[in-house]
Scaffold this motif. Sequence first.
Motif, PDB file in Angstrom:
ATOM      1  N   ALA A   1      28.135   4.246  10.712  1.00  0.00           N
ATOM      2  CA  ALA A   1      28.659   5.319  11.558  1.00  0.00           C
ATOM      3  C   ALA A   1      27.580   6.369  11.769  1.00  0.00           C
ATOM      4  O   ALA A   1      26.660   6.487  10.957  1.00  0.00           O
ATOM      5  CB  ALA A   1      29.891   5.959  10.905  1.00  0.00           C
ATOM      6  N   VAL A   2      27.711   7.097  12.861  1.00  0.00           N
ATOM      7  CA  VAL A   2      26.796   8.229  13.082  1.00  0.00           C
ATOM      8  C   VAL A   2      27.589   9.531  13.001  1.00  0.00           C
ATOM      9  O   VAL A   2      28.790   9.572  13.298  1.00  0.00           O
ATOM     10  CB  VAL A   2      26.049   8.167  14.434  1.00  0.00           C
ATOM     11  CG1 VAL A   2      25.016   7.065  14.441  1.00  0.00           C
ATOM     12  CG2 VAL A   2      27.017   8.043  15.590  1.00  0.00           C
ATOM     13  N   TYR A   3      26.899  10.579  12.576  1.00  0.00           N
ATOM     14  CA  TYR A   3      27.447  11.933  12.557  1.00  0.00           C
ATOM     15  C   TYR A   3      27.051  12.603  13.863  1.00  0.00           C
ATOM     16  O   TYR A   3      25.856  12.657  14.189  1.00  0.00           O
ATOM     17  CB  TYR A   3      26.865  12.735  11.392  1.00  0.00           C
ATOM     18  CG  TYR A   3      27.283  12.234  10.030  1.00  0.00           C
ATOM     19  CD1 TYR A   3      26.659  11.133   9.456  1.00  0.00           C
ATOM     20  CD2 TYR A   3      28.286  12.870   9.318  1.00  0.00           C
ATOM     21  CE1 TYR A   3      27.034  10.677   8.200  1.00  0.00           C
ATOM     22  CE2 TYR A   3      28.668  12.426   8.054  1.00  0.00           C
ATOM     23  CZ  TYR A   3      28.045  11.329   7.512  1.00  0.00           C
ATOM     24  OH  TYR A   3      28.425  10.876   6.265  1.00  0.00           O
ATOM     25  N   LEU A   4      28.043  13.099  14.599  1.00  0.00           N
ATOM     26  CA  LEU A   4      27.765  13.764  15.862  1.00  0.00           C
ATOM     27  C   LEU A   4      28.061  15.253  15.738  1.00  0.00           C
ATOM     28  O   LEU A   4      29.135  15.654  15.275  1.00  0.00           O
ATOM     29  CB  LEU A   4      28.636  13.178  16.977  1.00  0.00           C
ATOM     30  CG  LEU A   4      28.418  11.705  17.309  1.00  0.00           C
ATOM     31  CD1 LEU A   4      29.454  11.237  18.333  1.00  0.00           C
ATOM     32  CD2 LEU A   4      27.006  11.463  17.838  1.00  0.00           C
ATOM     33  N   VAL A   5      27.084  16.060  16.156  1.00  0.00           N
ATOM     34  CA  VAL A   5      27.285  17.503  16.245  1.00  0.00           C
ATOM     35  C   VAL A   5      26.954  17.901  17.676  1.00  0.00           C
ATOM     36  O   VAL A   5      25.844  17.615  18.149  1.00  0.00           O
ATOM     37  CB  VAL A   5      26.382  18.264  15.252  1.00  0.00           C
ATOM     38  CG1 VAL A   5      26.504  19.775  15.464  1.00  0.00           C
ATOM     39  CG2 VAL A   5      26.742  17.900  13.815  1.00  0.00           C
ATOM     40  N   ASP A   6      27.901  18.502  18.366  1.00  0.00           N
ATOM     41  CA  ASP A   6      27.732  18.836  19.782  1.00  0.00           C
ATOM     42  C   ASP A   6      27.314  17.604  20.588  1.00  0.00           C
ATOM     43  O   ASP A   6      26.461  17.688  21.482  1.00  0.00           O
ATOM     44  CB  ASP A   6      26.691  19.955  19.973  1.00  0.00           C
ATOM     45  CG  ASP A   6      27.142  21.247  19.301  1.00  0.00           C
ATOM     46  OD1 ASP A   6      28.372  21.449  19.196  1.00  0.00           O
ATOM     47  OD2 ASP A   6      26.271  22.023  18.873  1.00  0.00           O
ATOM     48  N   GLY A   7      27.874  16.457  20.219  1.00  0.00           N
ATOM     49  CA  GLY A   7      27.613  15.230  20.965  1.00  0.00           C
ATOM     50  C   GLY A   7      26.296  14.542  20.642  1.00  0.00           C
ATOM     51  O   GLY A   7      25.994  13.491  21.205  1.00  0.00           O
ATOM     52  N   ARG A   8      25.504  15.108  19.761  1.00  0.00           N
ATOM     53  CA  ARG A   8      24.224  14.476  19.407  1.00  0.00           C
ATOM     54  C   ARG A   8      24.261  13.913  17.988  1.00  0.00           C
ATOM     55  O   ARG A   8      24.831  14.524  17.085  1.00  0.00           O
ATOM     56  CB  ARG A   8      23.078  15.498  19.495  1.00  0.00           C
ATOM     57  CG  ARG A   8      22.702  15.865  20.905  1.00  0.00           C
ATOM     58  CD  ARG A   8      21.312  16.487  20.918  1.00  0.00           C
ATOM     59  NE  ARG A   8      20.970  16.987  22.235  1.00  0.00           N
ATOM     60  CZ  ARG A   8      21.300  18.205  22.668  1.00  0.00           C
ATOM     61  NH1 ARG A   8      21.975  19.030  21.887  1.00  0.00           N
ATOM     62  NH2 ARG A   8      20.936  18.598  23.868  1.00  0.00           N
TER      63      ARG A   8
ATOM     64  N   VAL B   1      22.887   9.051  10.348  1.00  0.00           N
ATOM     65  CA  VAL B   1      23.570   7.760  10.345  1.00  0.00           C
ATOM     66  C   VAL B   1      23.881   7.402   8.900  1.00  0.00           C
ATOM     67  O   VAL B   1      23.094   7.682   7.998  1.00  0.00           O
ATOM     68  CB  VAL B   1      22.721   6.663  11.033  1.00  0.00           C
ATOM     69  CG1 VAL B   1      21.375   6.485  10.343  1.00  0.00           C
ATOM     70  CG2 VAL B   1      23.473   5.326  11.072  1.00  0.00           C
ATOM     71  N   VAL B   2      25.063   6.835   8.684  1.00  0.00           N
ATOM     72  CA  VAL B   2      25.469   6.406   7.352  1.00  0.00           C
ATOM     73  C   VAL B   2      25.886   4.945   7.441  1.00  0.00           C
ATOM     74  O   VAL B   2      26.450   4.514   8.445  1.00  0.00           O
ATOM     75  CB  VAL B   2      26.640   7.267   6.820  1.00  0.00           C
ATOM     76  CG1 VAL B   2      27.852   7.193   7.736  1.00  0.00           C
ATOM     77  CG2 VAL B   2      27.057   6.846   5.410  1.00  0.00           C
TER      78      VAL B   2
ATOM     79  N   LYS C   1      25.853  -0.658  -1.257  1.00  0.00           N
ATOM     80  CA  LYS C   1      24.668   0.175  -1.053  1.00  0.00           C
ATOM     81  C   LYS C   1      24.934   1.125   0.100  1.00  0.00           C
ATOM     82  O   LYS C   1      25.115   0.703   1.235  1.00  0.00           O
ATOM     83  CB  LYS C   1      23.412  -0.652  -0.768  1.00  0.00           C
ATOM     84  CG  LYS C   1      22.165   0.246  -0.582  1.00  0.00           C
ATOM     85  CD  LYS C   1      20.894  -0.523  -0.313  1.00  0.00           C
ATOM     86  CE  LYS C   1      20.328  -1.184  -1.541  1.00  0.00           C
ATOM     87  NZ  LYS C   1      19.701  -0.221  -2.480  1.00  0.00           N
ATOM     88  N   LEU C   2      24.979   2.417  -0.241  1.00  0.00           N
ATOM     89  CA  LEU C   2      25.139   3.460   0.768  1.00  0.00           C
ATOM     90  C   LEU C   2      23.749   3.903   1.207  1.00  0.00           C
ATOM     91  O   LEU C   2      22.877   4.132   0.370  1.00  0.00           O
ATOM     92  CB  LEU C   2      25.882   4.649   0.146  1.00  0.00           C
ATOM     93  CG  LEU C   2      26.016   5.901   1.019  1.00  0.00           C
ATOM     94  CD1 LEU C   2      27.161   5.737   2.002  1.00  0.00           C
ATOM     95  CD2 LEU C   2      26.249   7.128   0.146  1.00  0.00           C
ATOM     96  N   GLN C   3      23.542   3.992   2.511  1.00  0.00           N
ATOM     97  CA  GLN C   3      22.257   4.469   3.026  1.00  0.00           C
ATOM     98  C   GLN C   3      22.514   5.536   4.073  1.00  0.00           C
ATOM     99  O   GLN C   3      23.400   5.375   4.920  1.00  0.00           O
ATOM    100  CB  GLN C   3      21.474   3.318   3.671  1.00  0.00           C
ATOM    101  CG  GLN C   3      21.069   2.236   2.678  1.00  0.00           C
ATOM    102  CD  GLN C   3      20.276   1.134   3.351  1.00  0.00           C
ATOM    103  OE1 GLN C   3      20.820   0.381   4.149  1.00  0.00           O
ATOM    104  NE2 GLN C   3      18.984   1.068   3.050  1.00  0.00           N
TER     105      GLN C   3
END
Lengths: 393, 67
Positions: free
Chosen positions: A356-363, A367-368, A329-331
């Motif tokens: 994992a989290v997606y970071l853009v410019d450190g923010r 979340v996946v 299950k991908l969320q």
Amino acid sequence: MSHDAVVIVGGSLAGLHTAEALRGENWTGPIVVVDADDEPRFDRPPMSKEYLAGTVPDQKLLLRDRARLDGLGATWLLGQAVTAVEPARRVVRLADGRELAYADLVIATGVSPILPRALAVPSAHLLRRKADADRLRQHLRPDRSLIVIGAGFIGLEVAATFRAAGARVDVVEALATPLLRQVGPQVGGALRRIHERAGVVFHLGRQATSVTEQGDGVAVTLDDGARLTADALLVAVGSVPGTAFLEGSGLEVADGVVADGHLQVAPYVHAAGDVVRWPHPLAGRSVRIEHWMTAIEQAKYVAKRIAGTGGDEPFAALPYFWSDQYDRKLQVHGFPSADAHLELLDGDLDADRFAAVYLVDGRATAVVAVNHPRQVLAGRRRVLAELALQEAP
Amino acid sequence: MKITVDESRCVAAGLCVTTEETVFDQDEATGIVSLLTDTPEPQAREAVREAARICPALAIAVHEDPA
């Protein structure tokens, strides 16, 4: 002509929830739901998964049973298309020439799948309606084979359902990674490996240039000259918003009907679901989101606006979607992007579970997680907090 | 108050867990809802009603005690 009814164009997930939420907000006036489709209201997510696999009975696919629909006290005009909207007169016109006056109009026409001309053979399958799933399921057998064009969520979910049933599956995708736009290269790559371990054959960075029917099956030619054959072909290359009826209305259309931050298109005109494009305060840009949950959240928001019971703040629900493939299950919560930096919270991309989290410019922007619901909720809180910071002046 | 959940409708968004974590829980792998109790304490009841209201899948049913 009395302008006392809420007219909802589109009676699927967003339209149905708008009608229900209006009653929930104690809105007692007339509600008219118009839909060009005369099929009863079915839930779509199971159509590529459990329903396609045959483990969910028809009855379970219904969004609501008859009694519950009747209890809404709405008028359903099914099998009737709205052909025009005149916001100045506050009326919509139906295909049979009749006009309906509205107090408020809700545009909830959703999207329909694209069938590119080069792939348009009579036996090509699309997947949007229950009848499509029923037709596709006839090939769900170990001795059959399927070519899927398009490695998006529908394509991959159907591929997983067919592989799980023992059928041979080829997936053709124009981009280098499945789900590249939806979850980025790393998570897309992890899903590719899950499918490959299950026996799916990918043709990535390839386009189908022609399809021909041969015997009871199909032959697909790719742009590198390769030729694939199978019993059935599913085309899952995306969808287009249902906005054709707005031509000439003066309402703005730009890959969806364009609304403001309150999902308002014009005075007395609102929109909800896959069809609406609006400026999302947390994304910092205009978005159009085809998630099941977003459609419901938008419907509830629009109902509050119409009933005058809420919706003063712009619509800012954090997008959420899930996908079931094999036993995974991908969320995902938030706004994943292909160019974000991926920071692992737990596990690794090839583990049975990870987050994992997606970071853009450190923010954190998204979340996946795969099979990791607790981490995903913690991640959601983090994304909400960090996106809110970004929003502040 | 008595509550029931329909696991087959649940989409694992987890909104119920974030609303009232003394009552709602999720499967470790699938995120599907489960109940820690089906008879919530009085102080949790309003949050349970809210969880049922916001559940996108209508998977939570609240049965109020007869007045």
